[in-house]
Scaffold this motif. Structure first.
Motif, PDB file in Angstrom:
ATOM      1  N   LYS A 153      39.703  32.043  34.546  1.00  0.00           N
ATOM      2  CA  LYS A 153      41.060  31.764  34.079  1.00  0.00           C
ATOM      3  C   LYS A 153      41.878  33.057  34.086  1.00  0.00           C
ATOM      4  CE  LYS A 153      40.597  27.663  31.118  1.00  0.00           C
ATOM      5  NZ  LYS A 153      39.293  27.201  31.577  1.00  0.00           N
ATOM      6  N   VAL A 154      41.222  34.153  33.717  1.00  0.00           N
ATOM      7  CA  VAL A 154      41.919  35.432  33.619  1.00  0.00           C
ATOM      8  C   VAL A 154      41.977  36.138  34.973  1.00  0.00           C
ATOM      9  CG1 VAL A 154      41.939  37.703  32.519  1.00  0.00           C
ATOM     10  CG2 VAL A 154      41.194  35.694  31.228  1.00  0.00           C
ATOM     11  N   TYR A 155      40.846  36.295  35.631  1.00  0.00           N
ATOM     12  CA  TYR A 155      40.766  37.104  36.846  1.00  0.00           C
ATOM     13  C   TYR A 155      40.894  36.315  38.148  1.00  0.00           C
ATOM     14  CZ  TYR A 155      39.095  41.017  33.978  1.00  0.00           C
ATOM     15  OH  TYR A 155      38.988  42.033  33.049  1.00  0.00           O
ATOM     16  N   GLY A 156      40.838  35.015  38.074  1.00  0.00           N
ATOM     17  CA  GLY A 156      40.797  34.236  39.297  1.00  0.00           C
ATOM     18  C   GLY A 156      39.360  34.078  39.763  1.00  0.00           C
ATOM     19  N   LYS A 157      39.182  33.619  40.969  1.00  0.00           N
ATOM     20  CA  LYS A 157      37.855  33.331  41.492  1.00  0.00           C
ATOM     21  C   LYS A 157      36.973  34.569  41.495  1.00  0.00           C
ATOM     22  CE  LYS A 157      34.926  30.524  43.532  1.00  0.00           C
ATOM     23  NZ  LYS A 157      34.381  29.328  42.825  1.00  0.00           N
ATOM     24  N   GLN A 217      42.127  40.732  41.758  1.00  0.00           N
ATOM     25  CA  GLN A 217      41.700  40.117  40.502  1.00  0.00           C
ATOM     26  C   GLN A 217      42.417  40.752  39.309  1.00  0.00           C
ATOM     27  OE1 GLN A 217      37.463  40.729  41.080  1.00  0.00           O
ATOM     28  NE2 GLN A 217      37.115  38.528  41.371  1.00  0.00           N
ATOM     29  N   LYS A 218      42.627  42.068  39.368  1.00  0.00           N
ATOM     30  CA  LYS A 218      43.362  42.739  38.294  1.00  0.00           C
ATOM     31  C   LYS A 218      44.800  42.234  38.236  1.00  0.00           C
ATOM     32  CE  LYS A 218      40.745  47.108  38.041  1.00  0.00           C
ATOM     33  NZ  LYS A 218      39.699  46.782  39.036  1.00  0.00           N
ATOM     34  N   LYS A 219      45.414  42.052  39.401  1.00  0.00           N
ATOM     35  CA  LYS A 219      46.780  41.523  39.442  1.00  0.00           C
ATOM     36  C   LYS A 219      46.823  40.108  38.872  1.00  0.00           C
ATOM     37  CE  LYS A 219      50.762  40.699  42.441  1.00  0.00           C
ATOM     38  NZ  LYS A 219      51.048  39.392  41.794  1.00  0.00           N
TER      39      LYS A 219
END
Length: 299
Positions: free
Chosen positions: A164-168, A264-266
């Motif tokens: 949910k936060v970082y994506g896949k 992922q950070k973005k």
């Protein structure tokens, strides 16, 4: 304690879907009342006390607590832009949110004192059955027979929240999480025993609050002591376990973040930004409403 879950339910609902933040938060008093009715089946007289109390606490939370939450989200947003996040940074946010929940609990004390003495034996018996059902549901979901099954369940939940936060997440990242969880096994027997202790504590306190010989100061102390036992369980084995589990979780978050890509950070920055904007708008509208009320009442 049961009343703690008022705040937790609302907050979890909010973070479930950003698009629902405003709608859910605006209707939080009604949602809380609906949830509590599932445990007590309030009388009309009790509802008369409960409904305005929920709106009052909601207004307080909106004005006083939402700005703090926005600041915490901004701190986390800044943290996820860095190449590394220390376990201490992750745990700092956990500690801050615990402090806010403690304040939320305290805000409900006057309402508990007013309603609890009128609870009937039938209502408390119904509460007992609902708490027992909830405990059994937790046991069926989290206390698997094998350690492997426990790790699988924890991994599934952790990956779901992380994505949910970082994506896949990549397969390698999921393997890293699984390895870390394997090194730090859970002890559902301790958690289950604590759930039963807390359930018993709730019932004991509510029954004691019906004693007409108790004055308000004694009633408040009784409730505050119960809340304190939520913060620090009298079961030292459990308290030691939950403290270590929190540290382990913070280490897992730190480890995962260190492995994230720029993309992922973005994704994480954007995820936090959506909530920051939503909560900021809700907090701003609360201040505007409060200012309008002051002007109107002074006329």
């Amino acid at each position: 304690m049961l009343w703690t879950r008022i705040g937790i339910v609302a907050f979890c609902c909010l973070l479930g879907s950003c698009s629902l933040v405003s709608t859910v938060y605006q209707n939080a008093p009604d949602m809380m009342r609906w949830w509590l009715e599932g445990y007590f089946v309030f009388t009309n007289a009790q509802q008369t006390v409960l409904t305005p109390a929920l709106h009052q606490v909601h207004a307080w939370h909106r004005q006083q607590q939402l700005p703090l939450l926005v600041n915490q989200l901004k701190t986390l947003q800044q943290a996820v832009t860095q190449d590394s996040m220390t376990p201490a940074q992750a745990c700092q946010t956990v500690d801050a949110m615990k402090a806010q929940f403690y304040q939320l609990q305290s805000a409900f004390i006057p309402t508990i004192i007013e309603i609890a003495p009128s609870l009937s034996d039938t209502q408390l018996d119904y509460l007992h059955s609902k708490l027992d059902k909830r405990a059994q549901k937790w046991k069926s979901e989290w206390w698997q027979e094998s350690k492997e099954a426990q790790i699988e369940t924890r991994l599934e939940r952790f990956v779901d929240y992380a994505e949910k936060v970082y994506g896949k997440l990549s397969r390698q990242q999921i393997i890293l999480i699984e390895q870390h969880l394997t090194q730090h096994p859970s002890h559902p027997e301790l958690m289950y025993a604590e759930i039963l202790r807390r359930n018993q504590d709730v019932e004991t306190i509510l029954r004691a609050l019906r004693d007409p010989s108790f004055n308000k100061a004694q009633q408040q102390t009784l409730i505050e002591d119960g809340f304190a036992r939520l913060q620090h369980s009298p079961n030292e084995a459990f308290q030691k376990y939950v403290t270590q589990s929190t540290l382990d979780s913070c280490e897992t978050i730190s480890m995962l973040h260190a492995s994230t890509t720029d993309q992922q950070k973005k994704h994480a920055v954007d995820w936090f930004e959506r909530y920051i904007q939503q909560f900021s708008a809700l907090s701003k509208s609360a201040k505007q409403t409060s200012a309008s009320s002051i002007i109107f009442n002074s006329i």
